[in-house]
Design a protein around this motif. Structure first.
Motif, PDB file in Angstrom:
ATOM      1  N   TYR A  11     -63.326 135.481   4.780  1.00 45.25           N
ATOM      2  CA  TYR A  11     -62.975 136.282   3.746  1.00 45.25           C
ATOM      3  C   TYR A  11     -62.313 135.733   2.725  1.00 45.25           C
ATOM      4  CZ  TYR A  11     -63.971 140.136   7.035  1.00 45.25           C
ATOM      5  OH  TYR A  11     -64.613 141.086   7.878  1.00 45.25           O
ATOM      6  N   LEU A  13     -59.091 135.528   0.421  1.00 47.93           N
ATOM      7  CA  LEU A  13     -57.605 136.066   0.230  1.00 47.93           C
ATOM      8  C   LEU A  13     -57.267 135.691  -1.170  1.00 47.93           C
ATOM      9  CD1 LEU A  13     -56.158 135.354   3.875  1.00 47.93           C
ATOM     10  CD2 LEU A  13     -57.744 137.446   3.064  1.00 47.93           C
ATOM     11  N   LEU A  18     -60.319 132.953   4.646  1.00 48.93           N
ATOM     12  CA  LEU A  18     -59.741 132.929   6.160  1.00 48.93           C
ATOM     13  C   LEU A  18     -61.090 133.251   6.674  1.00 48.93           C
ATOM     14  CD1 LEU A  18     -57.352 135.465   7.593  1.00 48.93           C
ATOM     15  CD2 LEU A  18     -59.686 135.439   8.350  1.00 48.93           C
ATOM     16  N   ALA A  20     -62.742 134.322   9.672  1.00 47.40           N
ATOM     17  CA  ALA A  20     -62.738 135.204  10.797  1.00 47.40           C
ATOM     18  C   ALA A  20     -63.773 135.028  11.892  1.00 47.40           C
ATOM     19  CB  ALA A  20     -62.667 136.657  10.236  1.00 47.40           C
ATOM     20  N   TYR A  39     -57.452 137.720  21.990  1.00 47.01           N
ATOM     21  CA  TYR A  39     -56.322 138.472  21.600  1.00 47.01           C
ATOM     22  C   TYR A  39     -56.482 138.851  20.170  1.00 47.01           C
ATOM     23  CZ  TYR A  39     -53.894 136.241  25.645  1.00 47.01           C
ATOM     24  OH  TYR A  39     -53.942 136.018  26.997  1.00 47.01           O
ATOM     25  N   SER A  40     -55.598 139.714  19.813  1.00 47.99           N
ATOM     26  CA  SER A  40     -55.464 140.232  18.426  1.00 47.99           C
ATOM     27  C   SER A  40     -55.976 139.210  17.179  1.00 47.99           C
ATOM     28  CB  SER A  40     -54.187 141.185  18.198  1.00 47.99           C
ATOM     29  OG  SER A  40     -54.252 141.603  17.095  1.00 47.99           O
ATOM     30  N   GLY A  41     -56.663 139.536  16.417  1.00 47.66           N
ATOM     31  CA  GLY A  41     -56.978 138.439  15.458  1.00 47.66           C
ATOM     32  C   GLY A  41     -58.102 137.517  15.697  1.00 47.66           C
ATOM     33  N   ALA A  42     -58.522 137.478  16.884  1.00 53.00           N
ATOM     34  CA  ALA A  42     -59.466 136.479  17.289  1.00 53.00           C
ATOM     35  C   ALA A  42     -60.912 136.627  16.411  1.00 53.00           C
ATOM     36  CB  ALA A  42     -59.530 136.587  18.692  1.00 53.00           C
ATOM     37  N   GLY A  43     -61.167 137.845  15.817  1.00 54.78           N
ATOM     38  CA  GLY A  43     -62.253 138.152  15.415  1.00 54.78           C
ATOM     39  C   GLY A  43     -63.259 138.879  15.824  1.00 54.78           C
ATOM     40  N   LYS A  44     -62.871 139.570  17.115  1.00 56.25           N
ATOM     41  CA  LYS A  44     -64.009 140.517  17.889  1.00 56.25           C
ATOM     42  C   LYS A  44     -64.198 141.830  16.887  1.00 56.25           C
ATOM     43  CE  LYS A  44     -60.628 141.505  20.743  1.00 56.25           C
ATOM     44  NZ  LYS A  44     -59.424 140.825  20.149  1.00 56.25           N
ATOM     45  N   SER A  45     -63.525 142.194  16.308  1.00 56.92           N
ATOM     46  CA  SER A  45     -64.154 143.391  15.429  1.00 56.92           C
ATOM     47  C   SER A  45     -64.876 143.085  14.325  1.00 56.92           C
ATOM     48  CB  SER A  45     -62.859 144.333  15.050  1.00 56.92           C
ATOM     49  OG  SER A  45     -62.169 144.769  16.139  1.00 56.92           O
ATOM     50  N   THR A  46     -64.469 141.745  13.887  1.00 58.12           N
ATOM     51  CA  THR A  46     -65.443 141.373  12.515  1.00 58.12           C
ATOM     52  C   THR A  46     -66.665 141.200  13.104  1.00 58.12           C
ATOM     53  OG1 THR A  46     -63.453 140.472  11.646  1.00 58.12           O
ATOM     54  CG2 THR A  46     -65.781 139.603  10.965  1.00 58.12           C
ATOM     55  N   ARG A  49     -68.542 144.454  13.539  1.00 54.60           N
ATOM     56  CA  ARG A  49     -69.035 144.857  12.259  1.00 54.60           C
ATOM     57  C   ARG A  49     -70.257 144.325  11.847  1.00 54.60           C
ATOM     58  NH1 ARG A  49     -63.497 144.916  11.367  1.00 54.60           N
ATOM     59  NH2 ARG A  49     -63.481 143.135   9.790  1.00 54.60           N
ATOM     60  N   GLU A 166     -62.684 147.759  22.662  1.00 55.56           N
ATOM     61  CA  GLU A 166     -61.539 148.276  23.372  1.00 55.56           C
ATOM     62  C   GLU A 166     -61.046 149.591  23.517  1.00 55.56           C
ATOM     63  OE1 GLU A 166     -58.980 146.046  23.746  1.00 55.56           O
ATOM     64  OE2 GLU A 166     -59.115 144.595  22.076  1.00 55.56           O
TER      65      GLU A 166
HETATM   66  N1  ATP Z   1     -61.669 142.761   5.618  1.00 60.17           N
HETATM   67  C1  ATP Z   1     -60.851 141.864   5.769  1.00 60.17           C
HETATM   68  N2  ATP Z   1     -60.228 141.063   4.913  1.00 60.17           N
HETATM   69  C2  ATP Z   1     -59.471 140.039   5.093  1.00 60.17           C
HETATM   70  N3  ATP Z   1     -59.525 139.535   6.381  1.00 60.17           N
HETATM   71  C3  ATP Z   1     -59.714 139.971   7.263  1.00 60.17           C
HETATM   72  C4  ATP Z   1     -60.734 141.147   7.132  1.00 60.17           C
HETATM   73  N4  ATP Z   1     -61.042 141.847   8.374  1.00 60.17           N
HETATM   74  C5  ATP Z   1     -60.483 140.999   9.267  1.00 60.17           C
HETATM   75  N5  ATP Z   1     -59.782 140.014   8.716  1.00 60.17           N
HETATM   76  C6  ATP Z   1     -59.045 139.027   9.367  1.00 60.17           C
HETATM   77  O1  ATP Z   1     -60.044 138.226  10.421  1.00 60.17           O
HETATM   78  C7  ATP Z   1     -59.376 137.897  11.337  1.00 60.17           C
HETATM   79  C8  ATP Z   1     -60.147 138.297  12.508  1.00 60.17           C
HETATM   80  O2  ATP Z   1     -59.639 140.099  12.715  1.00 60.17           O
HETATM   81  P1  ATP Z   1     -60.506 140.850  13.672  1.00 60.17           P
HETATM   82  O3  ATP Z   1     -60.166 142.201  13.294  1.00 60.17           O
HETATM   83  O4  ATP Z   1     -61.922 140.647  13.798  1.00 60.17           O
HETATM   84  O5  ATP Z   1     -59.779 140.363  14.861  1.00 60.17           O
HETATM   85  P2  ATP Z   1     -59.941 141.239  16.539  1.00 60.17           P
HETATM   86  O6  ATP Z   1     -59.971 139.957  17.510  1.00 60.17           O
HETATM   87  O7  ATP Z   1     -60.625 142.051  16.323  1.00 60.17           O
HETATM   88  O8  ATP Z   1     -58.371 141.599  16.552  1.00 60.17           O
HETATM   89  P3  ATP Z   1     -57.997 143.251  16.912  1.00 60.17           P
HETATM   90  O9  ATP Z   1     -58.161 143.605  17.911  1.00 60.17           O
HETATM   91  O10 ATP Z   1     -56.502 143.063  16.582  1.00 60.17           O
HETATM   92  O11 ATP Z   1     -58.458 144.039  15.622  1.00 60.17           O
HETATM   93  C9  ATP Z   1     -57.738 138.572  11.383  1.00 60.17           C
HETATM   94  O12 ATP Z   1     -57.223 137.142  10.755  1.00 60.17           O
HETATM   95  C10 ATP Z   1     -57.907 139.241  10.076  1.00 60.17           C
HETATM   96  O13 ATP Z   1     -56.734 139.564   9.531  1.00 60.17           O
END
Ligand code: ATP
Length: 344
Positions: A11, A13, A18, A20, A39-46, A49, A166
């Motif tokens: 991404y 910024l 970044l 992800a 953990y939160s922010g690891a990149g799982k949701s990305t 998607r 989750e």
């Molecule tokens: N659309 C976006 N634009 C910029 N940064 C993004 C975007 N989506 C995710 N990120 C960043 O990518 C990294 C991974 O985010 P992601 O949501 O995939 O993590 P996660 O493991 O699913 O955490 P959580 O469980 O808190 O959602 C984070 O640093 C987040 O800020």
């Protein structure tokens, strides 16, 4: 099969980039329950998607059943997305619709006729254990029941893959276990591939066959849940494993000396389970086969994974020396490690 090959998601910024998802490679076999923990922010949701085709990867490929999803036309992608069902932490139900109307929604969007919609929705409502609640509204249900509706809705289009993002994070431990049991049932009955995204190692241990551990966008360790639990290599994996606390040695509340003091008679044996053996009802079988022996469980800490159990159990055998020896031989024949702590 799902295959992630050298997948990156970057991404832009304000002043930096970044990453992800950072060079992710893994494969999920059909019918498998595959856990992704981080953990939160690891990149799982990305990652989710990207798999669901909501966002394209910056580079790399994601194949589902041999098709690279980033090369699909919009129409093909829409068809592909129907093969993926999703459940979420906050259920994402429509509050103005009844339970059955919520479950019917994806079928409505797919243009399925009313009669068929009702039939399908009813079937999945029953599968998730909500028969009789069809005409209630989400606000009338508990968290666990709402998640059951979420699951029924995710299944309505008969997907091949179910992604749980989750889905148990907002639930109490008992309800979490009920939902996890339901995921195991669905995986078995419908032969669905399940991707379990979570930050809870307990959930992974209970339901998944394999696990990938994510940190800073990378998969730092992956393998069978059993192996990862038995021998976590990365510090973050150790942390997750410790959080679930399967370090059974530490869980035994008595020291060896205390056990010997308290149980001076007969043989006191520590059984170590490190595989499929303990799925067998070992102790009850022993009680049946050695009816002249008195067998007591002193204490134990066993953790179940989908591929076997691990942990230890301390038992006391009271009876003739010959019978005790036979019982120990029997345990060894089952590949159960035995350590005689005391022979009284
Ligand atoms: N659309 C976006 N634009 C910029 N940064 C993004 C975007 N989506 C995710 N990120 C960043 O990518 C990294 C991974 O985010 P992601 O949501 O995939 O993590 P996660 O493991 O699913 O955490 P959580 O469980 O808190 O959602 C984070 O640093 C987040 O800020």
């Amino acid at each position: 099969m799902i295959k992630f090959k050298n997948v990156y998601k970057k991404y832009k910024l304000n002043k930096s980039i970044l990453t992800a998802v950072n060079d992710v490679n893994f494969e999920v076999d059909d019918g498998e329950i595959y856990g992704i923990i981080g953990y939160s922010g690891a990149g799982k949701s990305t990652l989710v998607r990207i798999l669901d085709g909501i966002e394209p990867p910056t580079s790399g490929s994601i194949e589902i059943s041999g098709k690279d999803i980033s090369k699909l036309s919009n129409k093909e992608l829409r068809a592909q997305r129907k093969k993926i069902g999703m459940i979420f932490q906050h259920f994402n139900l429509l509050w103005s619709r009844t339970i059955i109307q919520n479950v019917e929604l994806p079928l409505e969007i797919s243009g399925v006729n009313k009669e068929e919609r009702k039939k399908q929705a009813q079937k999945f409502i029953e599968l998730v254990g909500l028969k009789g609640r069809e005409n209630d509204y989400p606000s009338e249900l508990s968290g666990g029941q709402k998640q059951r509706v979420g699951i029924a809705r995710a299944l309505a289009n008969k997907p091949e893959i179910l992604i749980s993002d989750e889905a148990t994070s907002a639930l109490d431990p008992q309800t979490t276990d009920e939902i996890l049991d339901l995921l195991i049932k669905i995986n078995k009955e419908l032969n669905l591939t399940v991707l379990l995204i979570t930050h809870e190692m307990h959930a992974i241990r209970k339901v998944a066959n394999k696990v990938a551990v994510m940190e800073n966008g990378q998969i730092v360790e992956h393998g069978s849940v059993y192996d990862i639990f038995k021998n976590p290599k990365q510090p973050i994996t150790k942390r997750f494993v410790d959080e679930d606390n399967p370090s059974t040695e530490n869980e035994l509340s008595m020291t060896v000396d205390e056990i010997v003091d308290k149980y001076p008679n007969g043989s006191v044996i520590k059984l170590s389970f490190n595989g499929n053996q303990s799925q067998q009802p070992v102790i009850s079988q022993m009680i049946r086969d050695f009816d002249t022996l008195e067998i007591s469980i002193i204490e134990g800490a066993i953790h179940q994974t989908q591929d076997g159990s691990m942990g230890s159990l301390i038992i006391q055998l009271l009876g003739t020396q010959a019978d005790q020896n036979k019982a120990i031989e029997y345990l060894n024949s089952l590949n159960i490690e035995t350590e005689v702590i005391n022979r009284g």
